[in-house]
Design an enzyme around this catalytic site. Structure first.
Site, mmCIF file in Angstrom:
data_model
loop_
_atom_site.group_PDB
_atom_site.id
_atom_site.type_symbol
_atom_site.label_atom_id
_atom_site.label_comp_id
_atom_site.label_asym_id
_atom_site.label_seq_id
_atom_site.Cartn_x
_atom_site.Cartn_y
_atom_site.Cartn_z
ATOM 1 N N ASP A 98 17.885 -64.929 -20.448
ATOM 2 C CA ASP A 98 17.846 -63.865 -21.466
ATOM 3 C C ASP A 98 16.775 -64.250 -22.482
ATOM 4 O OD1 ASP A 98 18.370 -61.903 -23.356
ATOM 5 O OD2 ASP A 98 20.553 -62.181 -23.340
ATOM 6 N N ASP B 11 13.935 -57.314 -25.611
ATOM 7 C CA ASP B 11 15.039 -58.201 -25.249
ATOM 8 C C ASP B 11 15.411 -57.852 -23.809
ATOM 9 O OD1 ASP B 11 17.496 -59.511 -25.012
ATOM 10 O OD2 ASP B 11 18.390 -58.602 -26.797
ATOM 11 N N HIS C 275 22.939 -53.531 -28.013
ATOM 12 C CA HIS C 275 22.740 -53.422 -29.464
ATOM 13 C C HIS C 275 21.476 -52.657 -29.795
ATOM 14 C CE1 HIS C 275 19.992 -56.914 -28.805
ATOM 15 N NE2 HIS C 275 20.861 -57.161 -27.851
ATOM 16 N N HIS D 131 20.147 -57.282 -33.994
ATOM 17 C CA HIS D 131 21.417 -56.559 -33.806
ATOM 18 C C HIS D 131 21.566 -55.608 -34.987
ATOM 19 C CE1 HIS D 131 23.290 -58.728 -30.382
ATOM 20 N NE2 HIS D 131 22.335 -59.574 -30.695
ATOM 21 N N GLU E 54 22.954 -54.273 -22.105
ATOM 22 C CA GLU E 54 23.136 -55.485 -21.311
ATOM 23 C C GLU E 54 24.520 -55.596 -20.687
ATOM 24 O OE1 GLU E 54 22.790 -59.119 -23.666
ATOM 25 O OE2 GLU E 54 22.714 -57.948 -25.495
ATOM 26 N N GLU F 111 19.643 -56.873 -18.393
ATOM 27 C CA GLU F 111 19.353 -56.220 -19.669
ATOM 28 C C GLU F 111 17.922 -55.697 -19.723
ATOM 29 O OE1 GLU F 111 19.423 -58.933 -23.043
ATOM 30 O OE2 GLU F 111 19.706 -57.278 -24.447
HETATM 31 CO CO CO Z 1 20.306 -58.446 -26.091
#
Ligand code: CO
Length: 309
Positions: free
Chosen positions: A84, A95, A168, A176, A201, A294
């Protein structure tokens, strides 16, 4: 004026390239530290900033593991490795995560057929969850509806989504940003709007689908300045405030400027005083293995623009 969308897209391209290069390194015996350092160095080499320490969470460890300084842990054939990573360009974040089964010629000797099938199915299920989410995302959709699509897709593989982890929303310098996208139908009627950036995700497992904190934290974020009698702790906090006042940081990064043992003592004090927030590593409650996939996307009128493809 910087163009927001252009920055999101540039960060996304860098994350996607580094994700693909890092994935090719994954093999039996690779040190996790080498993998996270490769990812973090490559993000910087490509002209972006690191949005958060590279997470490499293995098997039942679900998220928030990054190597501490001097980490000797290694990947082993058959492990489910969740990689990640995040990059920022002018504060606009990408992300993305992927799950890899560590390849090896002796996979069939190490695992029986049913276990190999199950582990592959765990990987496929979070990918299907993400695909289902992506086909649902557009302006006006509720996050509960996205969660329902994810949960259904994962359950169709005979598996469970992880219910206490969420996607998020992203904002400028904010990883976030307030909106959570669940991995099951929690009936949350929060609506996504055109132009919002979200990282979705899904996590899939054959366990219960609940994660708990592990005892250790390797990732932290700055909360507030506070006075400390211990000079060293104050120095560490000042360094954190100056360098990492908006995005998460790794304890390992601090060992470039501070003694490792002393910095760990200071991090503990800073956490206890709520000057920093420790993100404990997370583990599936029953010890079952977990996958994650994700992408980051920008919500559009009739769909979404996936920046990390
Ligand atoms: Co994330």
């Amino acid at each position: 004026m910087v163009d927001e969308i252009e920055c999101y897209e540039k960060a996304g391209k860098i994350v996607s390239q580094v994700r693909s290069d890092a994935t090719k390194l994954i093999k039996n015996g690779l040190e996790i530290l080498e993998l996270v350092e490769f990812v973090e160095t490559e993000i910087k080499n490509k002209g972006a900033g690191i949005a958060f320490p590279c997470n490499v969470s293995v098997n039942e460890i679900t998220a928030h593991y990054t190597s501490p300084a001097g980490d000797k842990s290694k990947l082993v054939t058959g492990d489910l490795v969740k990689l990640d990573l995040g990059a920022e360009v002018n504060g606009y974040i990408a992300d993305s995560a992927v799950t890899i089964m560590v390849p090896g010629d002796n996979l069939e000797e190490l695992f029986d057929e049913d276990t190999l099938e199950l582990n592959q199915r765990i990987i496929d299920a979070s990918a299907a969850g993400l695909d289902a989410a992506i086909s649902t995302v557009k302006a006006g959709v509720t996050v509960g509806e996205i969660g329902a699509a994810i949960g259904e897709a994962i359950e169709s593989y005979g598996l469970n989504p992880v219910r206490n982890l969420t996607g998020h929303s992203l904002e400028h310098w904010n990883l976030h940003a307030g909106i959570s996208v669940p991995n099951y139908d929690n009936h949350d009627s929060t609506v996504l709007e055109e132009g919002q950036a979200v990282a979705i995700e899904p996590f899939a497992t054959n366990g219960e689908g609940i994660v708990n904190d592990c005892p250790n934290a390797y990732i932290f974020s700055f909360i507030q300045q506070r006075p400390f009698r211990m000079k060293h702790t104050q120095k560490v906090l000042n360094h954190i405030e100056k360098n990492y006042n908006s995005l998460p940081f790794s304890g390992r990064w601090l060992t470039e400027d501070f003694n490792e043992r002393r910095v760990n003592t200071s991090l503990k004090q800073l956490g206890d005083a709520m000057a920093i927030y420790p993100y404990a590593a997370l583990k599936e409650r029953t010890g079952a293995w977990v996958s994650q996939k994700e992408h980051t996307m920008i919500v559009e009128k009739d769909g979404c623009n996936i920046t990390t493809l």
